[in-house]
Design a protein around this motif. Structure first.
Motif, mmCIF file in Angstrom:
data_model
loop_
_atom_site.group_PDB
_atom_site.id
_atom_site.type_symbol
_atom_site.label_atom_id
_atom_site.label_comp_id
_atom_site.label_asym_id
_atom_site.label_seq_id
_atom_site.Cartn_x
_atom_site.Cartn_y
_atom_site.Cartn_z
ATOM 1 N N ALA A 1 -17.364 -5.606 -37.818
ATOM 2 C CA ALA A 1 -17.911 -5.242 -39.136
ATOM 3 C C ALA A 1 -17.207 -6.032 -40.235
ATOM 4 O O ALA A 1 -17.850 -6.549 -41.155
ATOM 5 C CB ALA A 1 -17.749 -3.741 -39.367
ATOM 6 N N PHE A 2 -15.891 -6.160 -40.104
ATOM 7 C CA PHE A 2 -15.124 -6.891 -41.114
ATOM 8 C C PHE A 2 -15.483 -8.386 -41.089
ATOM 9 O O PHE A 2 -15.569 -9.030 -42.135
ATOM 10 C CB PHE A 2 -13.620 -6.699 -40.879
ATOM 11 N N THR A 3 -15.705 -8.917 -39.889
ATOM 12 C CA THR A 3 -16.081 -10.342 -39.771
ATOM 13 C C THR A 3 -17.422 -10.589 -40.468
ATOM 14 O O THR A 3 -17.586 -11.591 -41.172
ATOM 15 C CB THR A 3 -16.166 -10.771 -38.286
ATOM 16 N N LEU A 4 -18.372 -9.655 -40.271
ATOM 17 C CA LEU A 4 -19.676 -9.807 -40.939
ATOM 18 C C LEU A 4 -19.508 -9.700 -42.460
ATOM 19 O O LEU A 4 -20.121 -10.471 -43.213
ATOM 20 C CB LEU A 4 -20.672 -8.751 -40.442
ATOM 21 N N LEU A 5 -18.647 -8.780 -42.883
ATOM 22 C CA LEU A 5 -18.382 -8.623 -44.325
ATOM 23 C C LEU A 5 -17.787 -9.910 -44.893
ATOM 24 O O LEU A 5 -18.206 -10.388 -45.959
ATOM 25 C CB LEU A 5 -17.420 -7.444 -44.539
ATOM 26 N N GLY B 1 -18.332 -21.083 -47.096
ATOM 27 C CA GLY B 1 -19.032 -20.128 -46.245
ATOM 28 C C GLY B 1 -19.786 -20.812 -45.122
ATOM 29 O O GLY B 1 -19.720 -20.383 -43.967
ATOM 30 N N TRP B 2 -20.498 -21.894 -45.453
ATOM 31 C CA TRP B 2 -21.239 -22.618 -44.420
ATOM 32 C C TRP B 2 -20.300 -23.267 -43.412
ATOM 33 O O TRP B 2 -20.604 -23.341 -42.229
ATOM 34 C CB TRP B 2 -22.159 -23.681 -45.044
ATOM 35 N N SER C 1 -19.610 -12.395 -47.484
ATOM 36 C CA SER C 1 -18.915 -12.583 -48.763
ATOM 37 C C SER C 1 -18.646 -14.062 -49.045
ATOM 38 O O SER C 1 -18.506 -14.453 -50.202
ATOM 39 C CB SER C 1 -17.585 -11.831 -48.762
ATOM 40 N N LEU C 2 -18.569 -14.851 -47.988
ATOM 41 C CA LEU C 2 -18.326 -16.292 -48.177
ATOM 42 C C LEU C 2 -19.599 -17.051 -48.564
ATOM 43 O O LEU C 2 -19.540 -18.240 -48.854
ATOM 44 C CB LEU C 2 -17.735 -16.894 -46.892
#
Lengths: 115, 174
Positions: free
Chosen positions: B116-120, A25-26, B124-125
């Motif tokens: 929105a999907f990119t933020l999700l 993630g980072w 999530s990562l």
């Protein structure tokens, strides 16, 4: 109160993959947040963000690998150690076998002698 | 070696479901304390946003997330392993994160579904809630096993600290 040996081993097995997941993630953070900021019309210092996210990637990955090694190679926890600590499990002084301590326990369930 | 019971799947569902419910409780708690907490992590820092993100959110969310664990122990007092309590904590965090991520992503729908999907995807990562709740679960399990609530206090404080540092970095770095 001293905790039994291997108390944290099981937790490390669960935290290790989460930390490796976090490092992914980072790593992707500057790319994805850059895309979002562009789309909403905000500005951001991507270079500073890239440096920070790289540090966090390395820290999370390092911790994840360390926890994985400690979780796999570390001492295994005997859950009965907690019962011994709190006096829920007692040892018969005659036959040296353990039993659950109930309010009514006056004789050993193994040898039948008074404890 | 010990003979603790296998983790029943109903506890997993309870933890996940109540983790989602706790997201609503946390939002209400944060609104109650701050009146407004929108935008942190997405829009630049404001004094109110920073205080909400770094102090209020970790405090309220880390207390609310293990709702399922409190209820499982209160109702059934299961004889499960310490590792199972950690796992249930992580699952509570997952339930919380799923709902929170969807709420945040829905807030950006006005900019397009791709944003929105990119933020999700981004949120999530970063399984912060799972990590923090797993630590809280460890403290809860230790509390049950040792009958010493001090371990829970220590672990939930560590979880709050990690959450606060994460939010601090999200606010100030990007």
């Amino acid at each position: 109160m001293k905790l039994p040996k291997g108390t944290l081993t099981g937790s490390m097995k669960i935290l290790a993959p989460l930390l490796i997941w976090m490092s992914a993630g980072w790593f992707s953070y500057p790319y994805l947040i850059g895309y979002i900021y562009d789309a909403v019309g905000e500005s951001i210092d991507i270079e500073e963000l890239r440096t920070f996210s790289l540090i966090m990637t390395v820290v999370c990955l390092g911790l994840g690998i360390l926890f994985l090694i400690l979780g796999v190679k570390g001492p295994k926890l005997d859950e009965d150690d907690f019962k011994r600590m709190t006096g829920q499990l007692v040892m018969c002084e005659h036959c040296r076998l353990e039993m659950k301590k109930e309010v009514s326990t006056i004789t050993c369930e193994h040898c039948g002698k008074f404890i | 070696m010990s003979k603790t019971n296998k983790l029943p799947s109903k506890y997993i569902f309870i933890s996940f479901g109540l983790g989602m419910v706790s997201a609503f409780i946390a939002i209400w708690g944060e609104f109650g304390l701050m009146f407004n907490n929108d935008g942190y992590g997405v829009i630049g820092p404001t004094a109110l946003g920073v205080f909400s993100a770094v102090v209020i959110a970790p405090l309220v969310e880390e207390l609310a997330k293990p709702l399922g664990l409190y209820i499982i122990q209160g109702e059934e007092e299961p004889d499960i392993s310490l590792q199972s309590w950690v796992l249930l904590g992580a699952i509570s965090g997952l339930g919380f994160a799923v709902l929170e991520n969807l709420l945040y992503a829905s807030g950006l729908m006005g900019y397009g579904t791709d944003v929105a999907f990119t933020l999700l995807l981004l949120r999530s990562l970063l399984p912060l809630h799972m990590i923090a709740s797993a630590i809280t679960g460890l403290g809860f399990g230790l509390w049950i096993k040792t009958r010493n609530g001090f371990y829970f206090v220590i672990c939930i404080f560590i979880a709050m600290l990690i959450h606060a540092l994460f939010n601090f970095s999200a606010v100030f770095v990007g």
